[in-house]
Design an enzyme around this catalytic site. Sequence first.
Site, short mmCIF file in Angstrom:
data_model
loop_
_atom_site.label_atom_id
_atom_site.label_comp_id
_atom_site.label_asym_id
_atom_site.label_seq_id
_atom_site.Cartn_x
_atom_site.Cartn_y
_atom_site.Cartn_z
N ARG A 105 0.23 -7.80 -9.89
CA ARG A 105 -0.95 -7.98 -9.34
C ARG A 105 -2.16 -7.38 -10.13
NH1 ARG A 105 -2.85 -8.12 -3.30
NH2 ARG A 105 -2.76 -5.81 -3.33
N THR A 109 -8.58 -8.41 -9.77
CA THR A 109 -8.79 -9.70 -9.15
C THR A 109 -7.96 -10.10 -8.26
OG1 THR A 109 -7.19 -10.51 -10.78
CG2 THR A 109 -9.37 -10.35 -11.70
N ASP A 201 9.44 -2.46 2.21
CA ASP A 201 9.42 -2.99 0.90
C ASP A 201 10.65 -3.03 0.35
OD1 ASP A 201 7.38 -2.52 -1.77
OD2 ASP A 201 9.55 -2.71 -2.05
N ASP A 204 11.99 -1.47 -2.80
CA ASP A 204 12.17 0.05 -2.76
C ASP A 204 13.32 -0.01 -1.80
OD1 ASP A 204 10.03 0.72 -3.93
OD2 ASP A 204 8.62 1.19 -2.26
N1 URA Z 1 7.05 -7.51 -0.21
C1 URA Z 1 7.89 -6.86 0.24
O1 URA Z 1 8.54 -5.80 -0.33
N2 URA Z 1 7.65 -6.53 1.76
C2 URA Z 1 6.79 -7.04 2.65
O2 URA Z 1 6.66 -7.00 3.67
C3 URA Z 1 5.90 -8.23 1.85
C4 URA Z 1 6.00 -8.12 0.50
#
Ligand code: URA
Length: 210
Positions: A105, A109, A201, A204
Amino acid sequence: MYDHLTIVKHPLVQHKLSLMREKETSTAVFRQLLREISMLLAYEVTRELPMTTKRIETPLKEMDAPVLAGKKMALVSILRAGNGLLDGVLELIPSARVGFVGLYRDEKTLQPVQYYFKVPDALEDRLVIAVDPMLATGNSSVAAIDLLKGAGAKNIRFLCLLAAPEGVARMGEAHPDVPIITAALDERLNEQGYIVPGLGDAGDRMFGTK
Ligand code: URA
């Protein structure tokens, strides 16, 4: 509510997903559960595949046996979290061809920018299953599908673990021809773009990074 969305309500899928959501679940267990759940999701995403028959001989007699029709399907992982789903799906469909789409990302922008794109040939003749565990804003998923269509794909399905209503709506507007298969539709996105209640995430949690 969304006619392009299928939620896999199978008890094993739902049980494993609840374990994955728990914040105390370790990286090793999270990864193992993701592998198991992706096999079950792969079963659902391939439910309606076209079939043909092949003349075979059993030890007892000849028969016309059902087999999958057409070219080998293409699995496309949206990096990096898509790789966590890929392993389990490949276990169920070992002959599938595999592609990768890398997007990041742009901080100014906020739009997805491509940094890697490598997909199998003859995409137009294959069922393409794009995999990404989290359908959040939908921005990267829409961009990945744009790229796959640009490379010729015509028959695409999107497989994820969790979806937010915002992402499902965005995909439905941009790519109404792409069915979405997920284990759950959660409440909403928070201000940081995380799915709530979600699981945090996904990248992660599966790779043990922070
Ligand atoms: N990406 C992720 O890993 N977790 C989220 O909650 C949203 C996007």
